[in-house]
Design a protein around this motif. Structure first.
Motif, PDB file in Angstrom:
ATOM      1  N   MET A 111       0.847  -1.170   0.000  1.00  9.62           N
ATOM      2  CA  MET A 111       0.000   0.000   0.000  1.00  9.62           C
ATOM      3  C   MET A 111       0.899   1.242   0.000  1.00  9.62           C
ATOM      4  SD  MET A 111      -3.251   0.917   2.492  1.00  9.62           S
ATOM      5  CE  MET A 111      -3.844  -0.738   2.391  1.00  9.62           C
ATOM      6  N   PRO A 112       0.541   2.272  -0.765  1.00  8.34           N
ATOM      7  CA  PRO A 112       1.369   3.478  -0.835  1.00  8.34           C
ATOM      8  C   PRO A 112       1.419   4.244   0.487  1.00  8.34           C
ATOM      9  CG  PRO A 112      -0.276   3.450  -2.595  1.00  8.34           C
ATOM     10  CD  PRO A 112      -0.587   2.321  -1.675  1.00  8.34           C
ATOM     11  N   ARG A 113       2.543   4.893   0.727  1.00  5.01           N
ATOM     12  CA  ARG A 113       2.726   5.709   1.928  1.00  5.01           C
ATOM     13  C   ARG A 113       2.628   7.178   1.519  1.00  5.01           C
ATOM     14  NH1 ARG A 113       4.155   4.971   7.047  1.00  5.01           N
ATOM     15  NH2 ARG A 113       4.431   2.771   6.653  1.00  5.01           N
ATOM     16  N   PHE A 114       1.884   7.949   2.323  1.00  4.39           N
ATOM     17  CA  PHE A 114       1.695   9.373   2.084  1.00  4.39           C
ATOM     18  C   PHE A 114       2.172  10.149   3.298  1.00  4.39           C
ATOM     19  CE2 PHE A 114      -1.288   7.174  -0.598  1.00  4.39           C
ATOM     20  CZ  PHE A 114      -1.175   7.853  -1.802  1.00  4.39           C
ATOM     21  N   TYR A 115       2.665  11.355   3.041  1.00  2.55           N
ATOM     22  CA  TYR A 115       3.221  12.211   4.075  1.00  2.55           C
ATOM     23  C   TYR A 115       2.422  13.509   4.114  1.00  2.55           C
ATOM     24  CZ  TYR A 115       6.916   8.818   3.598  1.00  2.55           C
ATOM     25  OH  TYR A 115       7.611   7.641   3.541  1.00  2.55           O
ATOM     26  N   PHE A 116       2.131  13.980   5.330  1.00  2.00           N
ATOM     27  CA  PHE A 116       1.273  15.135   5.539  1.00  2.00           C
ATOM     28  C   PHE A 116       2.076  16.205   6.288  1.00  2.00           C
ATOM     29  CE2 PHE A 116      -1.220  11.350   5.172  1.00  2.00           C
ATOM     30  CZ  PHE A 116      -2.306  11.703   4.393  1.00  2.00           C
ATOM     31  N   ASP A 117       2.613  17.153   5.541  1.00  2.00           N
ATOM     32  CA  ASP A 117       3.387  18.240   6.137  1.00  2.00           C
ATOM     33  C   ASP A 117       2.424  19.349   6.562  1.00  2.00           C
ATOM     34  OD1 ASP A 117       5.649  16.767   5.448  1.00  2.00           O
ATOM     35  OD2 ASP A 117       5.886  17.843   3.543  1.00  2.00           O
ATOM     36  N   PHE A 118       2.610  19.864   7.766  1.00  3.39           N
ATOM     37  CA  PHE A 118       1.723  20.867   8.351  1.00  3.39           C
ATOM     38  C   PHE A 118       2.400  22.229   8.299  1.00  3.39           C
ATOM     39  CE2 PHE A 118       0.328  23.250  12.110  1.00  3.39           C
ATOM     40  CZ  PHE A 118      -1.042  23.298  11.865  1.00  3.39           C
ATOM     41  N   LEU A 119       1.688  23.230   7.768  1.00  2.00           N
ATOM     42  CA  LEU A 119       2.210  24.586   7.672  1.00  2.00           C
ATOM     43  C   LEU A 119       1.241  25.535   8.357  1.00  2.00           C
ATOM     44  CD1 LEU A 119       2.649  22.981   4.787  1.00  2.00           C
ATOM     45  CD2 LEU A 119       3.734  25.098   4.174  1.00  2.00           C
ATOM     46  N   ASP A 120       1.784  26.432   9.174  1.00  2.00           N
ATOM     47  CA  ASP A 120       0.963  27.486   9.758  1.00  2.00           C
ATOM     48  C   ASP A 120       1.800  28.743   9.872  1.00  2.00           C
ATOM     49  OD1 ASP A 120       2.560  27.165  12.016  1.00  2.00           O
ATOM     50  OD2 ASP A 120       0.962  26.411  13.282  1.00  2.00           O
ATOM     51  N   ASP A 121       1.252  29.750  10.532  1.00  2.00           N
ATOM     52  CA  ASP A 121       1.964  31.021  10.639  1.00  2.00           C
ATOM     53  C   ASP A 121       3.279  30.886  11.396  1.00  2.00           C
ATOM     54  OD1 ASP A 121      -0.080  32.296   9.226  1.00  2.00           O
ATOM     55  OD2 ASP A 121      -1.226  32.665  11.048  1.00  2.00           O
ATOM     56  N   GLY A 122       3.444  29.814  12.147  1.00  2.00           N
ATOM     57  CA  GLY A 122       4.664  29.598  12.915  1.00  2.00           C
ATOM     58  C   GLY A 122       5.735  28.818  12.176  1.00  2.00           C
ATOM     59  N   GLY A 123       5.429  28.278  11.009  1.00  2.00           N
ATOM     60  CA  GLY A 123       6.424  27.521  10.262  1.00  2.00           C
ATOM     61  C   GLY A 123       5.872  26.230   9.689  1.00  2.00           C
ATOM     62  N   THR A 124       6.769  25.299   9.435  1.00  2.00           N
ATOM     63  CA  THR A 124       6.424  24.031   8.802  1.00  2.00           C
ATOM     64  C   THR A 124       6.867  22.868   9.666  1.00  2.00           C
ATOM     65  OG1 THR A 124       6.704  25.016   6.616  1.00  2.00           O
ATOM     66  CG2 THR A 124       6.732  22.624   6.728  1.00  2.00           C
ATOM     67  N   SER A 125       6.004  21.870   9.766  1.00  2.00           N
ATOM     68  CA  SER A 125       6.338  20.622  10.438  1.00  2.00           C
ATOM     69  C   SER A 125       6.311  19.516   9.376  1.00  2.00           C
ATOM     70  CB  SER A 125       5.325  20.326  11.547  1.00  2.00           C
ATOM     71  OG  SER A 125       5.567  19.063  12.110  1.00  2.00           O
ATOM     72  N   VAL A 126       7.467  18.936   9.105  1.00  2.00           N
ATOM     73  CA  VAL A 126       7.590  17.930   8.051  1.00  2.00           C
ATOM     74  C   VAL A 126       7.296  16.555   8.628  1.00  2.00           C
ATOM     75  CG1 VAL A 126       9.162  16.865   6.384  1.00  2.00           C
ATOM     76  CG2 VAL A 126       9.259  19.336   6.805  1.00  2.00           C
ATOM     77  N   ASP A 127       6.400  15.836   7.971  1.00  2.00           N
ATOM     78  CA  ASP A 127       6.034  14.478   8.361  1.00  2.00           C
ATOM     79  C   ASP A 127       7.110  13.518   7.857  1.00  2.00           C
ATOM     80  OD1 ASP A 127       4.886  12.000   8.811  1.00  2.00           O
ATOM     81  OD2 ASP A 127       3.093  12.383   7.609  1.00  2.00           O
ATOM     82  N   GLU A 128       7.846  12.936   8.774  1.00  2.00           N
ATOM     83  CA  GLU A 128       8.920  12.005   8.414  1.00  2.00           C
ATOM     84  C   GLU A 128       8.441  10.557   8.390  1.00  2.00           C
ATOM     85  OE1 GLU A 128      11.910  12.927   7.504  1.00  2.00           O
ATOM     86  OE2 GLU A 128      11.847  15.043   8.081  1.00  2.00           O
ATOM     87  N   THR A 129       7.284  10.290   9.024  1.00  2.00           N
ATOM     88  CA  THR A 129       6.796   8.917   9.170  1.00  2.00           C
ATOM     89  C   THR A 129       5.803   8.526   8.089  1.00  2.00           C
ATOM     90  OG1 THR A 129       7.061   9.161  11.547  1.00  2.00           O
ATOM     91  CG2 THR A 129       5.740   7.299  10.789  1.00  2.00           C
ATOM     92  N   GLY A 130       4.815   9.369   7.846  1.00  2.00           N
ATOM     93  CA  GLY A 130       3.784   9.081   6.862  1.00  2.00           C
ATOM     94  C   GLY A 130       2.795   8.041   7.356  1.00  2.00           C
TER      95      GLY A 130
END
Length: 79
Positions: free
Chosen positions: A1-20
């Motif tokens: 099954m494919p793995r997807f990553y959900f990076d979160f961006l807000d006024d404070g910056g970006t949180s990169v999803d390393e796990t997916g």
């Protein structure tokens, strides 16, 4: 099954999803991003008067193939 990553961006910056997370398709990953952003938007409304949040969805490719975003702005309306 494919793995997807959900990076979160807000006024404070970006949180990169390393796990997916695994989803059967891009469409399923899109639904997950929409549901997650709905929860975040409700929380944003309780804590702030304005703000912008987004989720960038990517799979094994780069750059992201989808952005789901919401902007909350509360201002008085003059009569």
């Amino acid at each position: 099954m494919p793995r997807f990553y959900f990076d979160f961006l807000d006024d404070g910056g970006t949180s990169v999803d390393e796990t997916g997370a695994e989803f059967p398709s891009r469409e399923a990953a899109k639904r997950e991003a929409l549901e997650t952003l709905g929860v975040i938007a409700r929380d944003l409304g309780h804590r702030h008067l304005q703000g912008h949040v987004a989720i960038h969805v990517r799979d094994d490719g780069d750059p992201p193939f989808l952005e789901v975003a919401v902007t909350l702005e509360v201002k008085p309306v003059s009569k």
